[in-house]
Structures are given as structure tokens and as C-alpha cells.
Write a protein that holds these residues in place. Sequence first.
Motif, PDB file in Angstrom:
ATOM      1  N   ILE A  17       0.839  -1.204   0.000  1.00 43.69           N
ATOM      2  CA  ILE A  17       0.000   0.000   0.000  1.00 43.69           C
ATOM      3  C   ILE A  17       0.869   1.246   0.000  1.00 43.69           C
ATOM      4  N   VAL A  21       0.878   3.930  -3.126  1.00 43.47           N
ATOM      5  CA  VAL A  21       0.457   5.306  -2.868  1.00 43.47           C
ATOM      6  C   VAL A  21       1.614   6.277  -3.101  1.00 43.47           C
ATOM      7  N   GLY A  52       5.553   6.730   1.909  1.00 42.97           N
ATOM      8  CA  GLY A  52       4.248   6.085   1.844  1.00 42.97           C
ATOM      9  C   GLY A  52       4.165   4.867   2.747  1.00 42.97           C
ATOM     10  N   SER A  56       1.586   4.398   5.761  1.00 44.31           N
ATOM     11  CA  SER A  56       0.625   3.297   5.811  1.00 44.31           C
ATOM     12  C   SER A  56       0.697   2.573   7.156  1.00 44.31           C
ATOM     13  N   TYR A  75      -7.216  -1.215   6.528  1.00 46.98           N
ATOM     14  CA  TYR A  75      -6.445  -0.977   5.309  1.00 46.98           C
ATOM     15  C   TYR A  75      -6.819   0.354   4.659  1.00 46.98           C
ATOM     16  N   LEU A  76      -8.063   0.770   4.810  1.00 49.60           N
ATOM     17  CA  LEU A  76      -8.441   2.103   4.336  1.00 49.60           C
ATOM     18  C   LEU A  76      -7.740   3.179   5.167  1.00 49.60           C
ATOM     19  N   ILE A  79      -4.264   3.453   3.800  1.00 46.96           N
ATOM     20  CA  ILE A  79      -4.207   4.260   2.578  1.00 46.96           C
ATOM     21  C   ILE A  79      -4.299   5.744   2.925  1.00 46.96           C
ATOM     22  N   ALA A  82      -1.046   6.921   4.483  1.00 41.06           N
ATOM     23  CA  ALA A  82       0.022   7.115   3.491  1.00 41.06           C
ATOM     24  C   ALA A  82      -0.199   8.404   2.703  1.00 41.06           C
ATOM     25  N   LEU A  83      -1.442   8.656   2.291  1.00 37.89           N
ATOM     26  CA  LEU A  83      -1.734   9.891   1.553  1.00 37.89           C
ATOM     27  C   LEU A  83      -1.452  11.130   2.389  1.00 37.89           C
TER      28      LEU A  83
END
Length: 92
Positions: A17, A21, A52, A56, A75-76, A79, A82-83
Amino acid sequence: MPILTTAIMTFILLVLIGIVVGIFMNRGSRSWLGRRVAEATGIGDATYALVGIAGSFMGFHIGVILELLPSLLLYLCAIAGALLTIIFWRRV
């Protein structure tokens, strides 16, 4: 043994991930000139992927602290972590 395989799979997914990302944020959100400047200064795909990955892991563990039970939500959070980490890292 299932706990070990689940931990290894979670680790691998978080790394993937972060890499995806990071590369997406480096290549997808910059202009052609911005990518050239980033390459000239040494901030390329590898750096974005590492940032990233760190994001994450932070997002995943914040989700664990908030006790989000379905693994999809964790996991969302990875993400989103990381963003947000890459966005904050760029601004600094």
C-alpha cells in the motif's frame, strides 16, 4: 501458526500500500516539470515509496488504536495515512 501468517500478510500488504500510494503521488500528482525537479534534487520514486510505507504503518496502527474491527477499515486507514503523510511531507 495462523497468527504468524496473518502478521506477515498484514506487513506485506502495508508495504505494498505504501509503495503504490507513494509512486502514485510522485507520478500522478505532479506535472512533468515538477517530476524533473524532484528527480534533479534526488527525491524520486524510492523516497516517495518509503514515506508512503511509513504513512501506511502509521495509519494502520491509528486504526488499531481506534478499534476499527473490520480489516478493510484498517487498510483504508493505511491508505489514508500514506496519503496524508506524503501530503504533509511535501508541504514541509
